[in-house]
Design a protein around this motif. Structure first.
Motif, PDB file in Angstrom:
ATOM      1  N   THR A 134     -96.165  12.647 -36.125  1.00  0.00           N
ATOM      2  CA  THR A 134     -95.396  13.816 -35.721  1.00  0.00           C
ATOM      3  C   THR A 134     -94.000  13.869 -36.349  1.00  0.00           C
ATOM      4  O   THR A 134     -93.367  14.922 -36.345  1.00  0.00           O
ATOM      5  CB  THR A 134     -95.273  13.858 -34.193  1.00  0.00           C
ATOM      6  N   ASP A 135     -93.520  12.742 -36.918  1.00  0.00           N
ATOM      7  CA  ASP A 135     -92.219  12.738 -37.582  1.00  0.00           C
ATOM      8  C   ASP A 135     -92.216  13.620 -38.824  1.00  0.00           C
ATOM      9  O   ASP A 135     -91.153  14.071 -39.262  1.00  0.00           O
ATOM     10  CB  ASP A 135     -91.824  11.313 -37.996  1.00  0.00           C
ATOM     11  N   LEU A 137     -94.104  16.415 -39.353  1.00  0.00           N
ATOM     12  CA  LEU A 137     -94.640  17.747 -39.137  1.00  0.00           C
ATOM     13  C   LEU A 137     -93.687  18.552 -38.273  1.00  0.00           C
ATOM     14  O   LEU A 137     -93.093  18.025 -37.327  1.00  0.00           O
ATOM     15  CB  LEU A 137     -96.013  17.662 -38.451  1.00  0.00           C
ATOM     16  N   ASP A 138     -93.548  19.819 -38.582  1.00  0.00           N
ATOM     17  CA  ASP A 138     -92.732  20.706 -37.765  1.00  0.00           C
ATOM     18  C   ASP A 138     -93.313  20.776 -36.352  1.00  0.00           C
ATOM     19  O   ASP A 138     -94.534  20.886 -36.192  1.00  0.00           O
ATOM     20  CB  ASP A 138     -92.713  22.095 -38.395  1.00  0.00           C
ATOM     21  N   PRO A 139     -92.484  20.716 -35.316  1.00  0.00           N
ATOM     22  CA  PRO A 139     -93.003  20.761 -33.937  1.00  0.00           C
ATOM     23  C   PRO A 139     -93.842  22.000 -33.639  1.00  0.00           C
ATOM     24  O   PRO A 139     -94.678  21.976 -32.734  1.00  0.00           O
ATOM     25  CB  PRO A 139     -91.723  20.745 -33.089  1.00  0.00           C
ATOM     26  N   SER A 160    -100.011  10.536 -31.177  1.00  0.00           N
ATOM     27  CA  SER A 160     -99.493  11.641 -31.989  1.00  0.00           C
ATOM     28  C   SER A 160    -100.549  12.705 -32.211  1.00  0.00           C
ATOM     29  O   SER A 160    -100.268  13.908 -32.169  1.00  0.00           O
ATOM     30  CB  SER A 160     -98.997  11.119 -33.343  1.00  0.00           C
ATOM     31  N   GLN A 163    -100.884  14.932 -29.249  1.00  0.00           N
ATOM     32  CA  GLN A 163     -99.781  15.893 -29.169  1.00  0.00           C
ATOM     33  C   GLN A 163    -100.068  17.116 -30.028  1.00  0.00           C
ATOM     34  O   GLN A 163     -99.818  18.258 -29.621  1.00  0.00           O
ATOM     35  CB  GLN A 163     -98.474  15.235 -29.626  1.00  0.00           C
ATOM     36  N   ILE A 164    -100.599  16.882 -31.231  1.00  0.00           N
ATOM     37  CA  ILE A 164    -100.931  17.993 -32.118  1.00  0.00           C
ATOM     38  C   ILE A 164    -102.080  18.811 -31.538  1.00  0.00           C
ATOM     39  O   ILE A 164    -102.059  20.044 -31.549  1.00  0.00           O
ATOM     40  CB  ILE A 164    -101.288  17.447 -33.517  1.00  0.00           C
ATOM     41  N   ARG A 167    -101.092  21.321 -28.778  1.00  0.00           N
ATOM     42  CA  ARG A 167    -100.353  22.545 -29.112  1.00  0.00           C
ATOM     43  C   ARG A 167    -101.145  23.467 -30.037  1.00  0.00           C
ATOM     44  O   ARG A 167    -100.598  24.382 -30.649  1.00  0.00           O
ATOM     45  CB  ARG A 167     -99.000  22.190 -29.729  1.00  0.00           C
TER      46      ARG A 167
END
Length: 233
Positions: A134-135, A137-139, A160, A163-164, A167
Motif C-alpha cells: 500500500t506504500d 499505491l494511491d489510497p 495490505s 485493504q485494497i 476499497r
C-alpha cells in the motif's frame, strides 16, 4: 520483450512464445482497456507487458519486482513497447519496511532460491528494499485485476491486499498457491477472509476447464507443485 536466457522462465518464453498458457488466456480475457492491474512478483515482466498491451494508455499497470536484473529488463521492455502507463517498483513487498537479502542462484537473470528445500551451487545474496504494498499505491486506487506470484511471500502481503480488496467492488485475482512455501503460516484463514468478502475461488488446471474450489478443499492440498487460483468478485 527483453529476455535473459540464463533464466529458465525467460528461456521458456523464447522457445514457446508464451508462459503458463493455461493461465495467460484467462489473464488476457480478464484485463480490459482502461483497467488498473497490479502485477505482484513481475519477474521479467511477461504478465506486466500483457497487461500494458490490454489496458492501453488509458489504463495503469503497477509491477512489483525486487530483483534488480529483472527490473532493468522490465524497464527496457516497457520502453521499447511505448508502455508509459506501466509503472515499475523495485521492492520486495512485505509486512514491514526496510531492507533484506534476496538469495538467488546463477548470474544475471535469476530465480528465487529456496535454501530449506534444495541445495545448489552459485548462490548469491542481493540486498533489496522491503516495503508495504500500500506504500506504492494511491489510497484512492481502484484495482481491477491483481496477479500474485511471490514464491511464498504471500502471507506478508495479505493485510495490505485485504485493504485494497475492501476499497474495491468487482475484482479478479490470480494467485499462485503453494502452502509448503508459506513457512509456518496457515493459508486457510486468509482464503476464508477472501471468500467472506464475496470471492468465488477456482483452480485453473494446466489442462481442462477451471474448477470451483473452497478454502476447506484447499486446506487438504499438500502438493509440491503450485496451484493457480482464480478469484472472482
Amino acid at each position: 520483450m527483453m529476455l535473459d536466457l540464463r533464466d529458465p522462465v525467460c528461456m521458456s518464453i523464447l522457445l514457446e512464445g508464451e508462459w503458463e498458457p493455461w493461465l495467460s488466456g484467462y489473464f488476457l480475457n480478464a484485463v480490459k482497456p482502461g483497467m488498473t492491474v497490479l502485477d505482484i512478483g513481475a519477474h521479467s515482466g511477461y504478465f506486466s507487458l500483457l497487461a500494458g498491451m490490454r489496458t492501453g494508455p488509458t489504463g495503469k499497470v503497477h509491477a512489483f519486482e525486487p530483483n534488480p536484473f529483472h527490473h532493468r529488463n522490465l524497464i527496457k521492455s516497457a520502453t521499447l513497447n511505448g508502455f508509459g502507463h506501466v509503472k515499475l517498483h523495485q521492492v520486495m513487498v512485505s509486512d514491514k519496511r526496510g531492507e533484506t537479502f534476496m538469495r538467488t542462484r546463477g548470474e544475471g537473470g535469476t530465480s528465487i532460491f529456496y535454501p530449506d528445500l534444495v541445495e545448489l551451487n552459485g548462490v548469491t545474496e542481493t540486498r533489496v528494499k522491503l516495503g508495504l504494498l500500500t506504500d506504492y499505491l494511491d489510497p484512492s486506487l481502484k484495482a481491477d485485476v491483481i496477479k500474485i506470484d511471490i514464491d511464498g511471500g504471500e502471507p506478508y502481503i495479505m493485510d495490505s491486499l485485504l485493504q485494497i480488496v475492501d476499497r474495491n467492488d468487482k475484482m479478479i485475482v490470480f494467485m499462485e498457491y503453494l502452502p509448503i512455501l508459506w513457512e509456518q503460516t496457515d493459508p486457510v484463514p486468509y482464503m476464508r477472509q477472501l471468500a467472506s468478502r464475496g470471492f468465488q475461488i477456482f483452480n485453473v488446471p494446466r489442462a481442462g476447464a477451471i474448477e470451483p474450489t473452497t478454502p476447506d478443499e484447499l486446506a487438504k492440498f499438500n502438493g509440491i507443485v503450485h496451484l493457480d487460483l482464480l478469484l472472482v468478485r
